[in-house]
Design a protein around this motif. Structure first.
Motif, short mmCIF file in Angstrom:
data_model
loop_
_atom_site.label_atom_id
_atom_site.label_comp_id
_atom_site.label_asym_id
_atom_site.label_seq_id
_atom_site.Cartn_x
_atom_site.Cartn_y
_atom_site.Cartn_z
N ARG A 1 122.98 75.80 -25.67
CA ARG A 1 122.82 74.36 -25.75
C ARG A 1 123.04 73.77 -24.36
O ARG A 1 123.74 74.35 -23.53
N MET A 2 122.43 72.63 -24.13
CA MET A 2 122.66 71.91 -22.88
C MET A 2 122.33 70.44 -23.09
O MET A 2 121.75 70.06 -24.11
N ASN A 3 122.73 69.63 -22.14
CA ASN A 3 122.37 68.22 -22.20
C ASN A 3 120.92 68.05 -21.78
O ASN A 3 120.41 68.84 -20.98
N VAL A 4 120.26 67.03 -22.31
CA VAL A 4 118.87 66.78 -21.95
C VAL A 4 118.74 66.60 -20.44
O VAL A 4 117.73 66.95 -19.83
N SER A 5 119.81 66.09 -19.81
CA SER A 5 119.80 65.88 -18.37
C SER A 5 119.79 67.20 -17.60
O SER A 5 119.50 67.23 -16.41
N GLY A 6 120.09 68.31 -18.27
CA GLY A 6 120.08 69.61 -17.60
C GLY A 6 121.47 70.14 -17.31
O GLY A 6 121.63 71.28 -16.88
N SER A 7 122.49 69.34 -17.57
CA SER A 7 123.85 69.80 -17.27
C SER A 7 124.48 70.44 -18.50
O SER A 7 123.96 70.33 -19.61
N GLY A 8 125.58 71.11 -18.27
CA GLY A 8 126.42 71.58 -19.36
C GLY A 8 125.85 72.73 -20.17
O GLY A 8 126.01 72.76 -21.39
N LEU A 9 125.18 73.67 -19.51
CA LEU A 9 124.63 74.83 -20.23
C LEU A 9 125.77 75.63 -20.86
O LEU A 9 126.77 75.94 -20.22
N GLU A 10 125.61 75.94 -22.14
CA GLU A 10 126.66 76.61 -22.90
C GLU A 10 126.01 77.62 -23.84
O GLU A 10 125.04 77.29 -24.52
N ARG A 11 126.56 78.83 -23.84
CA ARG A 11 125.98 79.87 -24.69
C ARG A 11 126.57 79.79 -26.09
O ARG A 11 127.78 79.70 -26.25
N LEU A 12 125.71 79.83 -27.12
CA LEU A 12 126.20 79.71 -28.50
C LEU A 12 126.26 81.05 -29.22
O LEU A 12 127.08 81.23 -30.11
#
Lengths: 165, 439
Positions: B278-289
């Motif tokens: 998942r990530m923010n639409v802005s492109g930041s905060g990539l996180e593996r689920l």
């Protein structure tokens, strides 16, 4: 000069620059069936790689493991790439139409990666090998029968000449 | 590119005319069981209130009838059967004349046009009890006349079923041309009934599986623009697009918005292995689920944003799983025979639609969110990719025919498995995603 003209010039300058990612695919294409790349009787030609070495391997239904036939073709591909170090390759993974679209994209990626790992294991540098999956988007054979599906469950090694030289 | 409806403003006001509210259960459609006998409805041409509006009287009535009949819950009483004609919106109906031709519901309406603005009003009559059940007035630009007809039909549907309507909605999909071995694909958007098709991309690059943002203003999809599959975000009004952030050497696909409209969940493939991120639409905060050597894809959020249903082959074949939105507490929910994929959570929250492959056939089905009460709605050579109507009562999906001349088309079916219908599109079509109801 109009804007379109300026953009065209800018694009040309970029293309001429030492851009490390610019590669020039030879033959292949999404279907992997192109016929260009020189004379197949010349062992250093991409046509030889495609037609004599064999540029593709096939997979069982919903599988990405390499059969013994596939492994022997890939050994030939590795040998050829070692002998012809100016070439890089994009390995295209494909699936047959019997599957949902996004799953097949992931399955094609698995297949392409299985080929890449094999080639790396046989001595090809990883930075010469890119992978892409087309899932079921680019079938080579279009009948809805196992005879076609078997040809579509494939990974095709498409050579590119590295413009950075 | 400018979309016709971008600036369309609709005003919704209750009619001031006195309404006799329906008494104890006169007209009512129960849609949970599946309707076997559609309700007969008569829709006379709407009365033009001035000369400029004349062209819309019949057209609006036709769209209203088409919507209602399309739902499978109504059948049209043809105008040729009418005994009395409606020539004035405010003259009381001769209900006996409508009962005589077995019309149980009658929809009358009026339309006016001035200064480029259309005003549409309607009344829903219960012919059996001789009462007006509902009446509303809508305003919009002239180009918005179809939307106003859809809003009339939505109001009638809501009044008679007790459920929200779904006619004033749009569908984003992949338009397909060319032979099977070299399909040309481009993103397109249309009204739910196939009208007003507009193209959002060219056909130079493969595009796949678009999904609307929660309010329908943006679309996430996958494109091969760079030669590699990658997630893009497109503004529906301007058709401008941008790629989401992505690391070199990876593929990304199967993007879906979270209900907050700011978070995206998608599949990322690294070294041949596909997991959910998942990530923010802005492109930041990539996180593996998910972190598994298996394939994890086709995520879909629950409407409250707390859970995600997805498919995985971690058990050895494609099956459905539900996890918390942070990736915790994964549990498998599909246990029947065959393979399960493309789960989509209903906007009502109660059901999950899916594609099932079993013994060489493909099915669209629904199950409860715990996997119980599985029900298959369709069967064919290749059905896939369900999407829910805004009210969670209808599913649209892709059906592809077999063979060298195989072609993809869109179909809809209701959740009881009744009312299977083709959706009209100019060319082949696949990967539909239904918008929320328009405001």
């Amino acid at each position: 000069m109009n804007i379109a003209g300026k953009l065209a010039v800018a694009a040309a300058l970029i293309a001429l620059g030492a851009c490390s990612n610019v590669t020039n695919p030879i033959g292949g294409g999404a279907g992997g069936a192109g016929g260009i790349g020189g004379d197949a009787s010349n062992p250093t030609s991409p046509a030889y790689f495609q037609q004599v070495v064999g540029d593709r391997v096939l997979f069982e239904v919903d599988q990405s493991s390499l059969t013994s036939t596939a492994q022997s073709i890939l050994q030939g591909q590795a040998d050829w790439m070692i002998a012809n170090p100016s070439y890089t390759a994009i390995i295209q993974g494909h699936a047959d139409e019997q599957g949902t679209r996004e799953y097949n994209l992931a399955l094609g990626a698995r297949r392409a990666n299985a080929v890449r790992e094999f080639l790396i294991e046989r001595g090809i540098a990883g930075n010469r090998l890119q992978v892409v999956s087309f899932g079921k988007e680019r079938p080579l054979e279009i009948c809805s029968a196992e005879s076609c599906y078997a040809q579509n469950r494939r990974a095709v090694t498409v050579l590119a000449s590295d413009l950075t030289g | 590119m400018r979309l016709v409806f971008a600036c369309c403003v609709l005003a919704l006001t209750a009619l001031t005319a006195p309404l006799a509210m329906a008494q104890s259960g006169p007209l009512r459609i129960e849609i949970t069981e599946g309707v076997i006998e559609p309700l007969p409805v008569a829709v006379p041409d709407f009365i033009p209130l001035n000369a400029q509006a004349t062209q819309y009287g019949a057209r609006i009535a036709q769209v209203v009838v088409a919507d209602l009949v399309n739902s499978g819950l109504f059948r049209e009483v043809p105008q040729s059967a009418y005994i009395s004609q409606v020539t004035d919106f405010n003259t009381p109906l001769q209900y006996a004349d409508w009962r005589a031709i077995n019309a149980q519901a009658v929809i009358t309406g009026a339309v006016g046009l001035s200064g480029g603005r259309l005003t549409v009003q309607f009344r829903l009559h219960d012919a059996v009890s001789g009462q007006v059940m509902a009446g509303l007035q809508f305003r919009s630009t002239q180009e918005g006349w179809r939307r106003m007809a859809h809003k009339v039909a939505d109001a009638v549907y809501a009044q008679l079923t007790g459920e929200g309507g779904y006619f004033d909605s749009r569908v984003v999909f992949v338009s397909e041309t060319g032979p099977k071995g070299d399909r040309r694909k481009r993103l397109a958007i249309m009204d739910y009934d196939g009208e007003n098709v507009q193209y959002l991309t060219g056909s130079d690059d493969i595009v796949l599986a678009p999904r609307f943002s929660p309010n329908g203003d943006r679309v996430l999809y996958t494109s091969y623009e760079t030669g590699f599959p990658r997630v893009y975000l497109l503004d529906v009004t301007t058709a401008s697009r941008r790629p989401l952030e992505q690391a070199d050497g990876t593929m990304s696909f199967a993007p879906r918005f979270a209900p907050d409209g700011r978070t995206v969940v998608f599949s990322l493939t690294r070294a041949g292995n596909t997991d959910l991120y998942r990530m923010n639409v802005s492109g930041s905060g990539l996180e593996r689920l998910t972190s598994s050597p298996s394939i994890e894809t086709a995520p879909s959020f629950s409407p409250d944003g707390r859970q995600i249903v997805f498919e995985s082959d971690r058990s050895g074949s494609q099956q459905l799983y539900v996890m918390n939105a942070d990736g915790s507490d994964v549990r498998r929910i599909s246990f029947g025979q065959g393979r399960y994929g493309t789960p989509v959570w209903s906007p009502r929250g109660d059901l999950i639609a899916f594609t099932k492959q079993n013994r060489g056939r493909f099915h669209i089905g629904v199950m409860r969110t715990d996997g119980s009460e599985e029900r298959l709605l369709t069967a064919s050579f290749l059905d896939e990719g369900p999407t829910w109507s805004p009210n969670g009562r209808v599913i649209m999906f892709t059906r592809e025919t077999q063979g060298a001349n195989g072609r993809a088309a869109l179909y809809s079916v209701d959740i009881t498995g009744r009312n299977l219908r083709p959706v009209r599109t100019p060319d082949g079509a696949s990967d539909a995603a239904w918008s929320p109801l328009q405001k």
